[in-house]
Motif scaffolding. Structure first.
Motif, PDB file in Angstrom:
ATOM      1  N   HIS A 102     -39.355  42.492-111.335  1.00 12.61           N
ATOM      2  CA  HIS A 102     -39.603  43.785-110.692  1.00 12.61           C
ATOM      3  C   HIS A 102     -41.098  44.050-110.613  1.00 12.61           C
TER       4      HIS A 102
ATOM      5  N   GLN B 289     -34.586  49.947-118.681  1.00 16.36           N
ATOM      6  CA  GLN B 289     -35.791  50.709-118.365  1.00 16.36           C
ATOM      7  C   GLN B 289     -35.398  51.964-117.623  1.00 16.36           C
TER       8      GLN B 289
ATOM      9  N   ASP C  97     -40.122  42.416-118.135  1.00 15.17           N
ATOM     10  CA  ASP C  97     -40.453  43.073-119.401  1.00 15.17           C
ATOM     11  C   ASP C  97     -39.603  42.488-120.521  1.00 15.17           C
TER      12      ASP C  97
ATOM     13  N   HIS D  92     -43.207  41.280-112.493  1.00 17.04           N
ATOM     14  CA  HIS D  92     -43.161  40.870-113.903  1.00 17.04           C
ATOM     15  C   HIS D  92     -41.760  41.045-114.463  1.00 17.04           C
TER      16      HIS D  92
HETATM   17 FE   LIG Z   1     -41.943  46.758-115.878  1.00 17.29          FE
END
Ligand SMILES: [Fe+2]
Length: 253
Positions: A211, A163, A154, A152
Motif C-alpha cells: 500500500h 491498520q 507495514d 510499502h
Molecule cells: Fe503504511
C-alpha cells in the motif's frame, strides 16, 4: 479488492463478536470503510489544529526515546526514511496528560486494537518509549503538488493486525487525483480507496499488504502551508526506537 461499506455498529459487532470471520476478510485481503465512525466537524477541527500548529511553529524531528516531545515534521524525500514520502506529519503521544482528551476521543480504535491483541483496554496508552511500545496519534498531510508515500508493507504484530485510517479530507474537493491505494500482489492493479470515503469514515485494512499514497494533484504547485490536499489521522501503537529483538520497521517495496 472488495470494499465493504459498513455501519459503525455492524463493524464493531463483526470485529468483537465474529473476530474470526473479520480476520478472514482482512486477510483476503478486503477493505472496510466504516461510515461516520467519527463526527465530521470534530475531525475537521483536529485537522485545523494540526494545520495551525504546522504554520505557526518550526518542524523538527525527535527519536522515539524517553522524553520524546509531541512534534511535527516535514518529510521531504528524506534518504534514510524507512518509507520515502513527501508529507507533513504530526505526532501526539499518549504519555502526555495534555493529550488525554485526544486519546479518549480515539479510544474506540485503541480498544479494538488491544482487544484483537488480547490485552485489556488502555494497554500501551500511557507507555513511555523505554517500555518498547507506545501509543501515538499520527496526523498526515499529503499536500497538493505531489504529496505521496511510497509503496510499502507495514510490520504485522500482535498490536497491529489491522491498520486504521481516519479520513480527514474530502475527496474531489481537498484533492482530485492520487490518494491511498492497496494491492494484493506487487504487480496486481492498484486499488484506490479515497473515493469510497467521506470525512470521519474509518478505513480498515491489513498492514501487511502492498500500500501507499499516490502523488496528490501533481499538476498543482506544491504549497506546504495550504490546508487541503490529503489529510488522514491514524491512532497507532508502535515500537519505540529502543533496540529490542522484535523491533521490526516498515519496509519500502
Ligand atoms: Fe503504511
Amino acid at each position: 479488492m472488495k470494499v465493504n461499506i459498513i455501519t459503525k455498529r455492524d463493524f464493531l459487532d463483526l470485529a468483537y463478536k465474529n473476530t474470526e470471520s473479520f480476520y478472514e476478510k482482512i486477510n483476503l485481503p478486503e477493505v472496510f470503510v466504516v461510515k461516520n465512525f467519527y463526527n465530521k466537524d470534530k475531525i475537521l477541527e483536529l485537522r485545523k489544529k494540526a494545520h495551525d500548529l504546522g504554520t505557526s511553529s518550526a518542524p523538527s524531528w525527535h527519536p522515539c526515546l524517553d522524553g520524546c516531545p509531541d512534534y511535527h515534521r516535514i518529510h521531504d524525500n528524506y534518504p534514510k526514511a524507512y518509507v520515502k514520502a513527501l508529507m507533513h506529519a504530526y505526532y501526539k503521544h499518549g504519555y502526555y496528560n495534555e493529550n488525554n482528551e485526544l486519546f479518549d476521543f480515539f479510544s474506540e480504535i485503541f480498544d479494538l486494537k488491544n482487544f484483537l491483541a488480547g490485552y485489556p483496554s488502555g494497554t500501551f496508552i500511557k507507555n513511555i518509549p523505554s517500555q518498547y511500545q507506545i501509543a501515538r496519534v499520527n496526523i498526515h498531510n499529503y499536500p497538493k503538488g505531489g504529496g505521496y508515500q511510497s509503496e510499502h508493507i507495514d510490520p504485522v504484530s500482535k498490536f497491529a493486525t489491522i491498520q486504521t485510517i481516519v479520513q480527514a479530507s474530502e475527496y474531489g474537493k481537498d484533492f482530485k487525483t492520487g490518494g491511498v491505494y492497496a494491492r494484493k500482489e506487487k504487480d496486481s492493479g492498484k486499488f484506490y480507496l479515497d473515493s469510497y470515503t467521506e470525512v470521519g469514515d474509518l478505513m480498515v485494512l491489513s498492514p501487511g499488504i502492498y500500500h501507499g499514497v499516490e502523488e496528490i494533484d501533481v499538476d498543482h504547485t506544491l504549497n506546504w502551508n495550504s490546508n487541503d490536499g490529503r489529510w488522514m489521522i491514524m491512532p497507532i501503537i508502535i515500537n519505540s526506537d529502543y533496540d529490542f529483538p522484535e523491533n521490526i520497521k516498515p519496509k519500502n517495496v
